[in-house]
Write an enzyme that holds these catalytic residues in place. Structure first.
Site, short mmCIF file in Angstrom:
data_model
loop_
_atom_site.label_atom_id
_atom_site.label_comp_id
_atom_site.label_asym_id
_atom_site.label_seq_id
_atom_site.Cartn_x
_atom_site.Cartn_y
_atom_site.Cartn_z
N ASP A 78 -2.39 -8.88 8.64
CA ASP A 78 -1.20 -8.67 9.48
C ASP A 78 -0.32 -9.89 9.30
N PRO A 80 18.10 -3.50 -1.36
CA PRO A 80 18.23 -2.09 -1.76
C PRO A 80 19.07 -1.30 -0.77
N ARG A 133 -1.85 -3.90 6.98
CA ARG A 133 -2.80 -3.79 8.10
C ARG A 133 -3.85 -2.71 7.89
N TYR A 169 22.52 -4.46 4.94
CA TYR A 169 23.02 -4.86 6.26
C TYR A 169 22.51 -6.24 6.69
N LYS A 213 16.51 -9.18 9.03
CA LYS A 213 16.82 -9.25 7.59
C LYS A 213 17.88 -10.33 7.33
N ARG A 269 11.37 7.25 9.82
CA ARG A 269 11.84 6.45 10.95
C ARG A 269 13.35 6.35 11.04
N GLY A 307 0.80 -1.23 0.00
CA GLY A 307 0.00 0.00 0.00
C GLY A 307 0.83 1.27 0.00
N THR A 308 2.11 1.15 0.31
CA THR A 308 2.97 2.35 0.44
C THR A 308 4.35 2.08 -0.15
C1 HXC Z 1 12.20 2.69 20.02
C2 HXC Z 1 10.08 1.93 19.63
C3 HXC Z 1 9.95 2.83 18.52
C4 HXC Z 1 11.06 3.68 18.23
C5 HXC Z 1 8.10 1.71 18.72
N1 HXC Z 1 8.92 1.27 19.69
N2 HXC Z 1 8.72 2.66 17.98
N3 HXC Z 1 11.21 1.87 20.35
N4 HXC Z 1 12.16 3.56 19.00
N5 HXC Z 1 11.03 4.54 17.22
C6 HXC Z 1 8.61 0.26 20.69
C7 HXC Z 1 7.37 0.67 21.49
O1 HXC Z 1 7.72 1.54 22.55
C8 HXC Z 1 6.87 -0.69 22.01
O2 HXC Z 1 7.60 -1.14 23.12
C9 HXC Z 1 7.22 -1.63 20.87
O3 HXC Z 1 8.23 -0.98 20.08
C10 HXC Z 1 6.03 -1.91 19.99
O4 HXC Z 1 5.49 -0.66 19.56
P1 HXC Z 1 4.13 -0.56 18.77
O5 HXC Z 1 3.93 0.85 18.35
O6 HXC Z 1 3.04 -1.24 19.53
O7 HXC Z 1 4.47 -1.49 17.52
P2 HXC Z 1 3.66 -1.78 16.22
O8 HXC Z 1 2.31 -1.15 16.22
O9 HXC Z 1 3.76 -3.22 15.99
O10 HXC Z 1 4.48 -0.93 15.11
C11 HXC Z 1 5.62 -1.44 14.55
C12 HXC Z 1 6.64 -0.35 14.27
C13 HXC Z 1 6.05 0.78 13.39
C14 HXC Z 1 7.82 -0.98 13.62
C15 HXC Z 1 7.04 0.26 15.59
O11 HXC Z 1 7.01 1.78 13.15
C16 HXC Z 1 5.54 0.29 12.09
O12 HXC Z 1 4.41 -0.22 11.99
N6 HXC Z 1 6.31 0.41 11.02
C17 HXC Z 1 5.94 -0.07 9.67
C18 HXC Z 1 6.58 0.72 8.61
C19 HXC Z 1 8.08 0.86 8.72
O13 HXC Z 1 8.67 0.80 9.81
N7 HXC Z 1 8.69 1.13 7.57
C20 HXC Z 1 10.10 1.36 7.47
C21 HXC Z 1 10.75 0.23 6.78
S1 HXC Z 1 12.27 0.84 6.19
P3 HXC Z 1 7.08 -0.92 24.65
O14 HXC Z 1 8.10 -1.62 25.48
O15 HXC Z 1 7.05 0.57 24.85
O16 HXC Z 1 5.71 -1.55 24.71
C22 HXC Z 1 13.49 -0.25 6.22
C23 HXC Z 1 14.71 0.28 5.52
C24 HXC Z 1 15.96 -0.47 5.77
O17 HXC Z 1 13.39 -1.30 6.72
C25 HXC Z 1 17.23 0.11 5.14
C26 HXC Z 1 17.32 1.55 4.84
C27 HXC Z 1 18.58 2.02 4.17
P1 NAP Z 2 7.12 1.53 4.06
O1 NAP Z 2 6.47 2.38 3.02
O2 NAP Z 2 6.99 1.93 5.48
O3 NAP Z 2 6.57 0.05 3.86
C1 NAP Z 2 6.38 -0.87 4.87
C2 NAP Z 2 5.04 -1.54 4.65
O4 NAP Z 2 4.93 -2.67 5.52
C3 NAP Z 2 3.85 -0.63 4.92
O5 NAP Z 2 3.03 -0.59 3.78
C4 NAP Z 2 3.11 -1.30 6.08
O6 NAP Z 2 1.71 -1.18 5.91
C5 NAP Z 2 3.59 -2.75 5.93
N1 NAP Z 2 3.51 -3.48 7.20
C6 NAP Z 2 4.11 -3.17 8.37
N2 NAP Z 2 3.79 -4.06 9.31
C7 NAP Z 2 2.99 -4.96 8.72
C8 NAP Z 2 2.32 -6.12 9.18
N3 NAP Z 2 2.44 -6.55 10.43
N4 NAP Z 2 1.56 -6.83 8.30
C9 NAP Z 2 1.43 -6.41 7.01
N5 NAP Z 2 2.03 -5.33 6.53
C10 NAP Z 2 2.80 -4.61 7.36
O7 NAP Z 2 8.69 1.38 3.79
P2 NAP Z 2 9.54 1.13 2.46
O8 NAP Z 2 10.70 2.04 2.55
O9 NAP Z 2 8.69 1.12 1.26
O10 NAP Z 2 10.08 -0.35 2.72
C11 NAP Z 2 9.67 -1.46 1.94
C12 NAP Z 2 10.68 -2.58 2.06
O11 NAP Z 2 11.93 -2.16 1.54
C13 NAP Z 2 10.95 -3.04 3.49
O12 NAP Z 2 11.15 -4.43 3.49
C14 NAP Z 2 12.23 -2.34 3.83
O13 NAP Z 2 12.96 -2.99 4.83
C15 NAP Z 2 12.94 -2.41 2.49
N6 NAP Z 2 14.01 -1.44 2.32
C16 NAP Z 2 13.72 -0.13 2.15
C17 NAP Z 2 14.76 0.75 1.93
C18 NAP Z 2 14.51 2.21 1.69
O14 NAP Z 2 15.48 2.95 1.56
N7 NAP Z 2 13.28 2.66 1.59
C19 NAP Z 2 16.07 0.28 1.89
C20 NAP Z 2 16.33 -1.06 2.08
C21 NAP Z 2 15.28 -1.93 2.28
P3 NAP Z 2 0.65 -1.11 7.14
O15 NAP Z 2 1.16 -0.10 8.08
O16 NAP Z 2 -0.65 -0.79 6.43
O17 NAP Z 2 0.60 -2.49 7.72
#
Ligand code: HXC
Ligand code: NAP
Length: 287
Positions: free
Chosen positions: A72, A195, A46, A154, A169, A206, A23-24
């Site tokens: 989820d 990537p 989700r 990484y 990962k 984040r 979705g994103t």
């Molecule tokens: C420290 C954190 C935190 C933060 C949450 N927590 N965010 N701790 N720093 N920024 C802690 C909370 O305090 C809580 O612990 C526990 O994690 C669970 O938090 P929830 O909010 O209940 O978690 P949840 O709803 O499951 O959300 C998951 C999430 C959220 C990861 C925290 O950010 C999310 O849904 N993200 C999805 C999208 C995303 O992250 N995209 C980026 C991917 S990019 P306590 O102990 O307080 O209960 C990527 C790129 C890689 O991977 C490479 C780039 C170059």
């Molecule tokens: P993003 O837009 O935040 O995408 C993450 C997606 O995961 C969201 O659409 C989120 O949707 C979904 N998600 C999270 N928790 C989920 C759950 N429990 N069940 C189902 N869906 C869930 O981030 P992005 O940058 O596009 O990242 C996409 C992928 O690329 C990830 O695997 C990331 O590690 C990888 N990556 C990204 C980069 C970068 O520079 N952007 C670099 C290296 C690797 P909902 O919140 O609706 O669930």
């Protein structure tokens, strides 16, 4: 920047592809390109409202069929339901892109164990759940299948400050290679893409909050001097999801402008040495 679509028209015609986190961000960009190439794409995550909006936007742009399923990936029953609904909608599923992820930057000792769980459960458990459900379905029905996992560089180097993500990962990379070896003979290919930085709202909000941006300039780490373009990643993903890559199995393909080798080389830091110093050094050496 080279951001032209790469594959020929209809390269994915009729293929049914599940994209988690579609979705994103990057998942959405890959979903769009797969739709343009003729695929039927199921996007799963989700948030129903986000999925709905993306499906409408992508359908409008491509005229291809997209199907949103709230799921989820941490929950196996929901993943099973995702598969069932996808088959009901399109008759079968040919490929899975494990793209959903969660991540944040933080010194590890500041994290709670629940924070660790939050990331590991989405990234590693979620990928295991989806891969297992799809693998069982393909094997029971003697169908071919393709799994593509989104890791990052990484996954093999490890990284400070994103330790739960690096551990998860790394696990996904081991899963990729292990399943490729085990399921290749069952006509299921399993690969990964790694990537480097590709700007998305999810990752940038984040991983590069103001406190990080002040301390480091991510661009300085990338030899080609720029971030990736979403189409470049979509090109690679579509190739690995397509039959053009039929002989690629168990591979992880890096697409990062040379970022990780730049960070890994012992002498890369010498780029800080100005030309005048090299000139001086050369003169001394010749003497
Ligand atoms: C420290 C954190 C935190 C933060 C949450 N927590 N965010 N701790 N720093 N920024 C802690 C909370 O305090 C809580 O612990 C526990 O994690 C669970 O938090 P929830 O909010 O209940 O978690 P949840 O709803 O499951 O959300 C998951 C999430 C959220 C990861 C925290 O950010 C999310 O849904 N993200 C999805 C999208 C995303 O992250 N995209 C980026 C991917 S990019 P306590 O102990 O307080 O209960 C990527 C790129 C890689 O991977 C490479 C780039 C170059
Ligand atoms: P993003 O837009 O935040 O995408 C993450 C997606 O995961 C969201 O659409 C989120 O949707 C979904 N998600 C999270 N928790 C989920 C759950 N429990 N069940 C189902 N869906 C869930 O981030 P992005 O940058 O596009 O990242 C996409 C992928 O690329 C990830 O695997 C990331 O590690 C990888 N990556 C990204 C980069 C970068 O520079 N952007 C670099 C290296 C690797 P909902 O919140 O609706 O669930």
């Amino acid at each position: 920047m080279y951001n032209e679509p790469m594959l020929r028209e209809n390269a994915l015609l009729g293929k049914c592809i599940i994209i988690t986190g579609g979705g994103t961000g990057l998942g959405k960009s890959i979903a769009k390109y797969c739709g343009e190439l003729g695929a039927h794409v199921i996007i799963a995550s989700r948030k129903a409202d986000v999925l709905e909006a993306t499906v409408n936007e992508l359908h409008e742009k491509t005229k291809a069929p997209f199907f949103p399923v709230v799921c989820d990936v941490r929950n196996y029953e929901e993943v099973d339901a995702l598969l069932r609904k996808s088959i009901e909608k399109f008759g079968r599923v040919d490929a899975l892109l494990n793209n959903a992820a969660g991540n944040f930057v933080m010194p590890t000792e500041r994290l709670s164990h629940r924070a660790f769980d939050a990331v590991i459960d989405i990234v590693l458990r979620g990928t295991c759940n989806c891969s297992l459900a799809l693998g069982k379905y393909w094997i029971e029905n003697k169908l071919p299948g393709v799994i593509l996992n989104v890791v990052t560089t990484y996954a093999f180097t490890g990284s400070a400050y994103v330790v739960p993500s690096a551990a998860a990962k790394g696990g996904v990379l081991a899963l990729t290679r292990s399943l490729a070896a085990e399921w290749g003979r069952k006509n299921i290919r399993v690969n990964a893409i790694a990537p480097g930085p590709f700007p998305t709202e999810g990752a940038w909000s984040r991983l590069f909050p103001p406190v990080v941006q002040e301390a480091v300039d991510p661009m300085k780490r990338i030899p080609v001097g720029r971030f990736g373009d979403h189409q470049e990643l979509a090109n690679l993903a579509a190739y690995l999801l397509s039959d053009f890559s039929a002989y690629v199995n168990g591979e992880v393909m890096v697409i990062d402008g040379g970022e990780w080798v730049h960070g890994a080389g012992q002498f890369t830091g010498l780029e800080a040495v100005p030309d005048e110093l090299w000139d001086m050094w050369e003169k001394m050496r010749k003497k």
